[in-house]
Every structure is written in structure tokens, then in C-alpha cells.
Enzyme design. Structure first.
Site, PDB file in Angstrom:
ATOM      1  N   HIS A 123       0.841  -1.208   0.000  1.00 66.89           N
ATOM      2  CA  HIS A 123       0.000   0.000   0.000  1.00 66.89           C
ATOM      3  C   HIS A 123       0.872   1.252   0.000  1.00 66.89           C
ATOM      4  O   HIS A 123       0.585   2.216  -0.708  1.00 66.89           O
ATOM      5  CB  HIS A 123      -0.887   0.041   1.253  1.00 66.89           C
ATOM      6  CG  HIS A 123      -1.850  -1.095   1.395  1.00 66.89           C
ATOM      7  ND1 HIS A 123      -1.745  -2.032   2.378  1.00 66.89           N
ATOM      8  CD2 HIS A 123      -2.940  -1.439   0.660  1.00 66.89           C
ATOM      9  CE1 HIS A 123      -2.744  -2.899   2.278  1.00 66.89           C
ATOM     10  NE2 HIS A 123      -3.476  -2.573   1.234  1.00 66.89           N
TER      11      HIS A 123
ATOM     12  N   VAL B  70       4.614  -5.725  -4.643  1.00 68.20           N
ATOM     13  CA  VAL B  70       5.714  -5.618  -3.683  1.00 68.20           C
ATOM     14  C   VAL B  70       5.797  -6.926  -2.900  1.00 68.20           C
ATOM     15  O   VAL B  70       4.771  -7.451  -2.444  1.00 68.20           O
ATOM     16  CB  VAL B  70       5.492  -4.428  -2.720  1.00 68.20           C
ATOM     17  CG1 VAL B  70       6.632  -4.324  -1.714  1.00 68.20           C
ATOM     18  CG2 VAL B  70       5.358  -3.133  -3.511  1.00 68.20           C
TER      19      VAL B  70
HETATM   20  P1  AMP Z   1      -6.387  -4.051  -0.384  1.00 67.62           P
HETATM   21  O1  AMP Z   1      -6.228  -3.199   0.838  1.00 67.62           O
HETATM   22  O2  AMP Z   1      -5.904  -5.453  -0.216  1.00 67.62           O
HETATM   23  O3  AMP Z   1      -7.774  -3.951  -0.988  1.00 67.62           O
HETATM   24  O4  AMP Z   1      -5.412  -3.435  -1.472  1.00 67.62           O
HETATM   25  C1  AMP Z   1      -5.480  -2.072  -1.824  1.00 67.62           C
HETATM   26  C2  AMP Z   1      -4.616  -1.861  -3.042  1.00 67.62           C
HETATM   27  O5  AMP Z   1      -3.281  -2.237  -2.745  1.00 67.62           O
HETATM   28  C3  AMP Z   1      -5.053  -2.710  -4.247  1.00 67.62           C
HETATM   29  O6  AMP Z   1      -4.922  -1.937  -5.423  1.00 67.62           O
HETATM   30  C4  AMP Z   1      -4.064  -3.844  -4.219  1.00 67.62           C
HETATM   31  O7  AMP Z   1      -3.841  -4.415  -5.482  1.00 67.62           O
HETATM   32  C5  AMP Z   1      -2.815  -3.136  -3.723  1.00 67.62           C
HETATM   33  N1  AMP Z   1      -1.869  -4.102  -3.149  1.00 67.62           N
HETATM   34  C6  AMP Z   1      -2.116  -5.041  -2.215  1.00 67.62           C
HETATM   35  N2  AMP Z   1      -1.019  -5.782  -1.970  1.00 67.62           N
HETATM   36  C7  AMP Z   1      -0.047  -5.291  -2.791  1.00 67.62           C
HETATM   37  C8  AMP Z   1       1.312  -5.633  -3.021  1.00 67.62           C
HETATM   38  N3  AMP Z   1       1.921  -6.635  -2.367  1.00 67.62           N
HETATM   39  N4  AMP Z   1       2.005  -4.916  -3.940  1.00 67.62           N
HETATM   40  C9  AMP Z   1       1.399  -3.906  -4.609  1.00 67.62           C
HETATM   41  N5  AMP Z   1       0.124  -3.527  -4.432  1.00 67.62           N
HETATM   42  C10 AMP Z   1      -0.598  -4.214  -3.534  1.00 67.62           C
END
Ligand code: AMP
Length: 273
Positions: free
Chosen positions: A34, A173
Site C-alpha cells: 500500500h 511488492v
Molecule cells: P487491499 O487493501 O488489499 O484492498 O489493497 C489495496 C490496493 O493495494 C489494491 O490496489 C491492491 O492491489 C494493492 N496491493 C495489495 N497488496 C499489494 C502488493 N503486495 N504490492 C502492490 N500492491 C498491492
């Protein structure tokens, strides 16, 4: 950093802004993945907005809506340190009424892979993202490639609904050992975390095989299953950028996706060629 809980108040606040608005929608329990999205937004925009909302409509019956990690205080600090201008923390009651209008995910791309395992999940995702876009009116919105199918469907919604926002895709990441960062990693015990590494190993092994000239996706899939033997694999899929299944790997047009359960924790990962 200003914190808003009311959608209309935030919409009013952002309406008059002249600067570009970079928006990062999240469900909180913020980690380095994030933060990377936020840093990207910070670098390229005058104003940065982050939303934290555990969106109930994208969880299916029996999923982890109630137990999904929530850590408001730590998340607030991370946002502050990352230079976020506006943190949006809505309640489900303010985001949804009764008998709401919904966005329906497309019949095919919305109902394969994640959409097949979690029928209706993408309706919830697209609905909340559309709502958030109308509240925040971002010029740029940042999404992780970690959720590859979500990213593809959001891009399609922007196109299909003629929305005025640039979708920026950010690389996944990973921990130094390869595990893709995810809020759900918090559920893993030490032993399970070790098991979960098999997911990124399998993806690595697939890219090695492809580098060696192997193109048959059935052959590569078998090898990946061997590596992930002890996990409950939901799917291994080779798709092109349009999410059509591929019998043969196409260089520059292949995404390899995995969904697997480690104990009771469901994890997804992918790699794009
Ligand atoms: P979430 O809080 O899981 O809904 O994720 C919010 C945003 O962060 C989404 O666009 C996800 O794709 C992105 N995201 C989650 N994990 C990662 C990661 N390891 N690397 C890059 N972006 C991420």
C-alpha cells in the site's frame, strides 16, 4: 492530514481543488505494498487521497469480513508519514443505503478465476470503486498488479463508463523471500508463512521454464502443482491480457495466476510476462 468520514463532506472539500488528485483505495491494515502505491501517488500529484474501507459487498457469505484485520491507529500513522493529504474513513452505513444500484461485473471476465471462486465479488469491488471515484474525483487512481483481475476489470469499467480518471498499475511488492505482501498474511502462523512461500516459488519456477523455452501451459501447470503439493490449490491459470485462457505461453501477453489456501487463509499471487 485531514480525516473525513462523511462522503459528501469530502466531495465538497475536494471539489474546488486545482491540483491533480492521486487516489489510493484500500481496505486498510496497510503494508509496504500500500505504501508503494501511496508513494507513487505522492510523487505524481499535488493532492493525495487514501481511503480505508473494508467493503462489505465484496465479501461473500462465510468469508472473513468480520475478522479482516483492522488497525485504524497504525494506518493513520502510516498515511501521515507517507504525506497523505486526505484520509477517507467512511462507514458502511454512509456508503450504502437499502436496495442500492449496483455495478455488474462483465459476464465472462467478471466470472472466471477470482470471479468464479468468489461469485459476485467483483460486483462489490466495481460498485465501491465507482462510488469512491465519484466522491474523490481523482485524476489518477493507483491499483496493485497483485490483484490482476481486479485491475483489468477496473480499467474496463473506466473505459465502458467513460470515466475521467487515469488508472496507474503498480508492481507487486514482495518480501525479500518472494512472498507477496498482503493484509491477509497477518493470519499466517510461522509454519503457514513458510508454506505460503511455495506460491511465489511456483511462479518463479514457471518463469524459469519459460526462459528455457517451454511454452505448453499444461506442462508448466503440472510442475507448479508439484511445488505446491501440500497447499489447497484453487486454480493455476495462464491467461492473456484479456483474461482468455492460453494453451501456449505468449511472451509479453501472459499472466500466470494462482489462488491457494494455506490452512484457512486464501492467498492470490500472479506474475506478468
Ligand atoms: P487491499 O487493501 O488489499 O484492498 O489493497 C489495496 C490496493 O493495494 C489494491 O490496489 C491492491 O492491489 C494493492 N496491493 C495489495 N497488496 C499489494 C502488493 N503486495 N504490492 C502492490 N500492491 C498491492
Amino acid at each position: 492530514m485531514k480525516i473525513f468520514r462523511d462522503p459528501i463532506a469530502l466531495q465538497q472539500e475536494l471539489k474546488g481543488l486545482q491540483s491533480s488528485i492521486g487516489f489510493v483505495p484500500t481496505m486498510g491494515a496497510l503494508h509496504l505494498g500500500h505504501r508503494t502505491l501511496i508513494e507513487e501517488a505522492r510523487r505524481r500529484n499535488g493532492t493525495v487521497v487514501v481511503s480505508i474501507f473494508v467493503n462489505p459487498t465484496q465479501f461473500l457469505e462465510g468469508e472473513d469480513l468480520e475478522s479482516y484485520p483492522r488497525n485504524e491507529e497504525a494506518d493513520r500513522r502510516i498515511c501521515e508519514l507517507s504525506g497523505v493529504d486526505y484520509l477517507f474513513y467512511p462507514s458502511a452505513e454512509r456508503m450504502y443505503g437499502q436496495d442500492d444500484v449496483y455495478v455488474g461485473a462483465p459476464d465472462v471476465r467478471g466470472y472466471v478465476l477470482e470471479g468464479a471462486s468468489r461469485a459476485g465479488h467483483f460486483d462489490g469491488v466495481l460498485t465501491v470503486v465507482l462510488k469512491l471515484f465519484h466522491i474523490v474525483t481523482p485524476t489518477h487512481a493507483y491499483f496493485g498488479k497483485k490483484d490482476a483481475q481486479q485491475l483489468a476489470l477496473i480499467k474496463q469499467m473506466v473505459q465502458d463508463f467513460f470515466l475521467h480518471v487515469n488508472i496507474v498499475a503498480v508492481d507487486t511488492v514482495r518480501e525479500s523471500d518472494g512472498l507477496a505482501l498482503s493484509s491477509r498474511n497477518l493470519y499466517l502462523s510461522d509454519a503457514e508463512r513458510h508454506e505460503a512461500l511455495k506460491i511465489s516459488y511456483a511462479l518463479k519456477r514457471a518463469t524459469t521454464m519459460i526462459a528455457q523455452g517451454i511454452r505448453d501451459t499444461a506442462v508448466i501447470t503440472r510442475e507448479m502443482h508439484k511445488i505446491m503439493g501440500s497447499l489447497e490449490v484453487e486454480y493455476i491459470a495462464f491467461v492473456d491480457n484479456e483474461f482468455h485462457e492460453l494453451p501456449q505461453v505468449e511472451i509479453d501477453n501472459t499472466i500466470i495466476l494462482i489462488a491457494a489456501k494455506v490452512g484457512t487463509t486464501r492467498l492470490i499471487d500472479n506474475i506478468q510476462l
